[in-house]
Design a protein around this motif. Structure first.
Motif, mmCIF file in Angstrom:
data_model
loop_
_atom_site.group_PDB
_atom_site.id
_atom_site.type_symbol
_atom_site.label_atom_id
_atom_site.label_comp_id
_atom_site.label_asym_id
_atom_site.label_seq_id
_atom_site.Cartn_x
_atom_site.Cartn_y
_atom_site.Cartn_z
ATOM 1 N N GLN A 164 0.869 -1.174 0.000
ATOM 2 C CA GLN A 164 0.000 0.000 0.000
ATOM 3 C C GLN A 164 0.906 1.223 0.000
ATOM 4 O OE1 GLN A 164 -2.420 -1.073 3.313
ATOM 5 N NE2 GLN A 164 -1.097 -0.113 4.830
ATOM 6 N N VAL A 165 0.626 2.132 -0.929
ATOM 7 C CA VAL A 165 1.514 3.268 -1.165
ATOM 8 C C VAL A 165 0.729 4.554 -0.951
ATOM 9 C CG1 VAL A 165 3.096 4.348 -2.802
ATOM 10 C CG2 VAL A 165 2.734 1.873 -2.879
ATOM 11 N N PHE A 166 1.128 5.328 0.045
ATOM 12 C CA PHE A 166 0.493 6.600 0.354
ATOM 13 C C PHE A 166 1.215 7.692 -0.431
ATOM 14 C CE2 PHE A 166 -0.112 3.735 3.863
ATOM 15 C CZ PHE A 166 -1.436 3.919 4.236
ATOM 16 N N THR A 167 0.489 8.396 -1.298
ATOM 17 C CA THR A 167 1.109 9.373 -2.184
ATOM 18 C C THR A 167 0.521 10.763 -1.969
ATOM 19 O OG1 THR A 167 -0.451 9.323 -4.058
ATOM 20 C CG2 THR A 167 1.134 7.503 -3.897
ATOM 21 N N ASN A 168 1.039 11.709 -2.732
ATOM 22 C CA ASN A 168 0.502 13.067 -2.689
ATOM 23 C C ASN A 168 -0.876 13.160 -3.334
ATOM 24 O OD1 ASN A 168 1.755 12.531 -5.231
ATOM 25 N ND2 ASN A 168 1.856 14.713 -5.672
ATOM 26 N N ARG A 169 -1.378 12.084 -3.893
ATOM 27 C CA ARG A 169 -2.715 12.061 -4.495
ATOM 28 C C ARG A 169 -3.567 10.921 -3.958
ATOM 29 N NH1 ARG A 169 -1.065 16.281 -5.621
ATOM 30 N NH2 ARG A 169 -1.173 17.446 -7.574
ATOM 31 N N GLY A 170 -3.264 10.482 -2.743
ATOM 32 C CA GLY A 170 -4.076 9.448 -2.125
ATOM 33 C C GLY A 170 -3.394 8.093 -2.077
ATOM 34 N N LEU A 171 -4.179 7.061 -1.766
ATOM 35 C CA LEU A 171 -3.672 5.706 -1.554
ATOM 36 C C LEU A 171 -3.791 4.873 -2.821
ATOM 37 C CD1 LEU A 171 -2.737 3.376 0.342
ATOM 38 C CD2 LEU A 171 -5.160 2.997 0.864
ATOM 39 N N PHE A 172 -2.694 4.159 -3.119
ATOM 40 C CA PHE A 172 -2.683 3.204 -4.223
ATOM 41 C C PHE A 172 -2.133 1.881 -3.699
ATOM 42 C CE2 PHE A 172 -2.333 7.381 -6.098
ATOM 43 C CZ PHE A 172 -3.163 7.331 -7.205
ATOM 44 N N PHE A 173 -2.434 0.808 -4.425
ATOM 45 C CA PHE A 173 -1.847 -0.491 -4.125
ATOM 46 C C PHE A 173 -0.934 -0.862 -5.286
ATOM 47 C CE2 PHE A 173 -5.746 -0.290 -1.695
ATOM 48 C CZ PHE A 173 -5.337 -0.748 -0.449
ATOM 49 N N SER A 174 0.203 -1.490 -4.956
ATOM 50 C CA SER A 174 1.238 -1.720 -5.960
ATOM 51 C C SER A 174 1.815 -3.119 -5.828
ATOM 52 C CB SER A 174 2.358 -0.676 -5.769
ATOM 53 O OG SER A 174 3.516 -1.014 -6.501
ATOM 54 N N SER A 175 2.311 -3.656 -6.958
ATOM 55 C CA SER A 175 3.113 -4.877 -6.899
ATOM 56 C C SER A 175 4.424 -4.555 -6.186
ATOM 57 C CB SER A 175 3.385 -5.409 -8.310
ATOM 58 O OG SER A 175 4.072 -4.434 -9.090
ATOM 59 N N LYS A 176 5.102 -5.578 -5.691
ATOM 60 C CA LYS A 176 6.293 -5.355 -4.887
ATOM 61 C C LYS A 176 7.395 -4.615 -5.650
ATOM 62 C CE LYS A 176 5.042 -7.242 -0.969
ATOM 63 N NZ LYS A 176 5.687 -8.407 -0.364
ATOM 64 N N ASP A 177 7.446 -4.787 -6.957
ATOM 65 C CA ASP A 177 8.488 -4.121 -7.740
ATOM 66 C C ASP A 177 8.035 -2.771 -8.282
ATOM 67 O OD1 ASP A 177 6.700 -4.848 -9.700
ATOM 68 O OD2 ASP A 177 8.106 -6.104 -10.828
ATOM 69 N N GLY A 178 6.777 -2.399 -8.011
ATOM 70 C CA GLY A 178 6.277 -1.111 -8.472
ATOM 71 C C GLY A 178 5.884 -1.084 -9.933
ATOM 72 N N ARG A 179 5.963 -2.208 -10.628
ATOM 73 C CA ARG A 179 5.631 -2.223 -12.054
ATOM 74 C C ARG A 179 4.140 -2.003 -12.282
ATOM 75 N NH1 ARG A 179 6.790 -7.069 -16.523
ATOM 76 N NH2 ARG A 179 5.727 -6.012 -18.265
ATOM 77 N N TYR A 180 3.332 -2.600 -11.437
ATOM 78 C CA TYR A 180 1.880 -2.475 -11.564
ATOM 79 C C TYR A 180 1.312 -1.786 -10.327
ATOM 80 C CZ TYR A 180 2.717 -6.137 -15.019
ATOM 81 O OH TYR A 180 3.202 -6.864 -16.072
ATOM 82 N N PHE A 181 0.340 -0.898 -10.552
ATOM 83 C CA PHE A 181 -0.364 -0.354 -9.392
ATOM 84 C C PHE A 181 -1.846 -0.251 -9.682
ATOM 85 C CE2 PHE A 181 0.383 3.676 -11.600
ATOM 86 C CZ PHE A 181 -0.717 4.437 -11.272
ATOM 87 N N ILE A 182 -2.611 -0.287 -8.614
ATOM 88 C CA ILE A 182 -4.068 -0.335 -8.701
ATOM 89 C C ILE A 182 -4.636 0.989 -8.238
ATOM 90 C CG2 ILE A 182 -6.165 -1.475 -7.870
ATOM 91 C CD1 ILE A 182 -4.316 -3.937 -7.289
ATOM 92 N N GLU A 183 -5.445 1.603 -9.081
ATOM 93 C CA GLU A 183 -6.154 2.827 -8.719
ATOM 94 C C GLU A 183 -7.638 2.483 -8.624
ATOM 95 O OE1 GLU A 183 -6.795 7.455 -10.225
ATOM 96 O OE2 GLU A 183 -5.975 5.958 -11.590
ATOM 97 N N GLY A 184 -8.204 2.606 -7.435
ATOM 98 C CA GLY A 184 -9.604 2.258 -7.254
ATOM 99 C C GLY A 184 -9.835 1.576 -5.928
ATOM 100 N N ASN A 185 -11.078 1.214 -5.657
ATOM 101 C CA ASN A 185 -11.450 0.628 -4.376
ATOM 102 C C ASN A 185 -11.193 -0.875 -4.348
ATOM 103 O OD1 ASN A 185 -12.337 3.081 -3.345
ATOM 104 N ND2 ASN A 185 -14.413 2.798 -4.125
ATOM 105 N N ILE A 186 -10.722 -1.346 -3.203
ATOM 106 C CA ILE A 186 -10.522 -2.775 -2.981
ATOM 107 C C ILE A 186 -11.317 -3.169 -1.739
ATOM 108 C CG2 ILE A 186 -8.853 -4.565 -2.422
ATOM 109 C CD1 ILE A 186 -6.784 -3.068 -3.982
ATOM 110 N N TYR A 187 -12.127 -4.212 -1.870
ATOM 111 C CA TYR A 187 -12.994 -4.648 -0.779
ATOM 112 C C TYR A 187 -12.521 -5.972 -0.197
ATOM 113 C CZ TYR A 187 -16.272 -1.098 -2.438
ATOM 114 O OH TYR A 187 -16.851 0.085 -2.810
ATOM 115 N N ASP A 188 -12.604 -6.090 1.117
ATOM 116 C CA ASP A 188 -12.411 -7.351 1.816
ATOM 117 C C ASP A 188 -13.805 -7.936 2.026
ATOM 118 O OD1 ASP A 188 -12.144 -9.399 3.655
ATOM 119 O OD2 ASP A 188 -10.770 -8.303 4.975
ATOM 120 N N LEU A 189 -14.175 -8.902 1.195
ATOM 121 C CA LEU A 189 -15.537 -9.428 1.233
ATOM 122 C C LEU A 189 -15.798 -10.255 2.489
ATOM 123 C CD1 LEU A 189 -16.086 -10.419 -2.511
ATOM 124 C CD2 LEU A 189 -16.842 -8.360 -1.312
#
Length: 237
Positions: free
Chosen positions: A55-80
């Protein structure tokens, strides 16, 4: 331990024994470099609740990223399983700590019989911000103290940004805020002020409009809430 690791440990986001400081610093520097490619500044990084992600806290909010930073997710993630919006759950301690550290830079409307304190990112030119302010006595009478933080919607360098600096630098900043919310001109006054820092803080929370209400729990409520409805939410937390 490096400064970033100490910050995250203070937030309860990582266990200090989970990795060496040097390894964490190396890994996170790679993440910072990757995120710079898309004009995002990384403020903090931690292991995400999902295996294999950060989980990466940035100057534009929270993103989720792969460990190498190649891929990141912008949007909501739910724990069902737990029926939890992870974005909100992970942001709350981050928001709480940053807001608490900025207490002295707020413009406060204190309730006589204070039960709750909310922080509101505001812009005097915003219609719903003015509506909220016109009902400030209702919030105070409900035991809700309101602390204003600056969020000029036009950005840094806008007319509202300059106006908000005048408000924060006025001898009576509350009176200046009242006047601005009524649409009156504010006498120029300049000083060292928190307007820029608060605006950038709001952006790091993912805020892009006003009013934006920060609850004591760190939960972010976008938009106006009447005192009665807000009180019910505060009581339910």
């Amino acid at each position: 331990m490096n400064k970033l690791a100490l910050t995250l440990a203070g937030l309860g986001l990582i266990a200090t024994s989970s990795m060496s400081a040097n390894a964490a610093e190396q890994d996170y520097e790679q993440i910072r470099q990757q995120f710079r490619q898309v004009n995002l500044t990384v403020n903090a990084v931690a292991e995400a609740p999902m295996d294999g992600l950060l989980q990466v806290f940035t100057n534009r909010g929270l993103f989720f990223s792969s460990k190498d930073g190649r891929y990141f997710i912008e949007g909501n993630i739910y724990d069902l399983n737990n029926k939890v919006l992870l974005n909100d759950a992970q942001m709350r301690p981050y928001i709480q700590q940053n807001v608490a550290a900025s207490k002295d830079g707020t413009i406060e409307y204190k309730a006589k019989d204070e039960k709750y304190v909310i922080n509101v990112f505001t812009d005097p030119s915003c219609g719903y911000c003015r509506k909220l302010h016109s009902e400030i006595k209702d919030y105070n009478n409900a035991g809700i103290t309101v602390r204003y933080m600056a969020f000029p919607r036009g950005g840094l360098g806008s007319e509202t940004y300059l106006q908000m600096q005048h408000i924060w630098c006025s001898k009576d900043s509350r009176a200046a805020m009242d006047e601005a919310k009524d649409g009156d001109d504010i006498a120029p006054a300049m000083c060292t002020n928190p307007v820029k820092a608060q605006f950038e803080m709001g952006q790091s929370f993912g805020i892009n409009g006003t009013p934006a209400i920060i609850m004591p729990s760190g939960r972010l409520i976008p938009g106006y809430q009447p005192a009665k409805a807000l009180l019910a939410q505060l009581q339910a937390e």
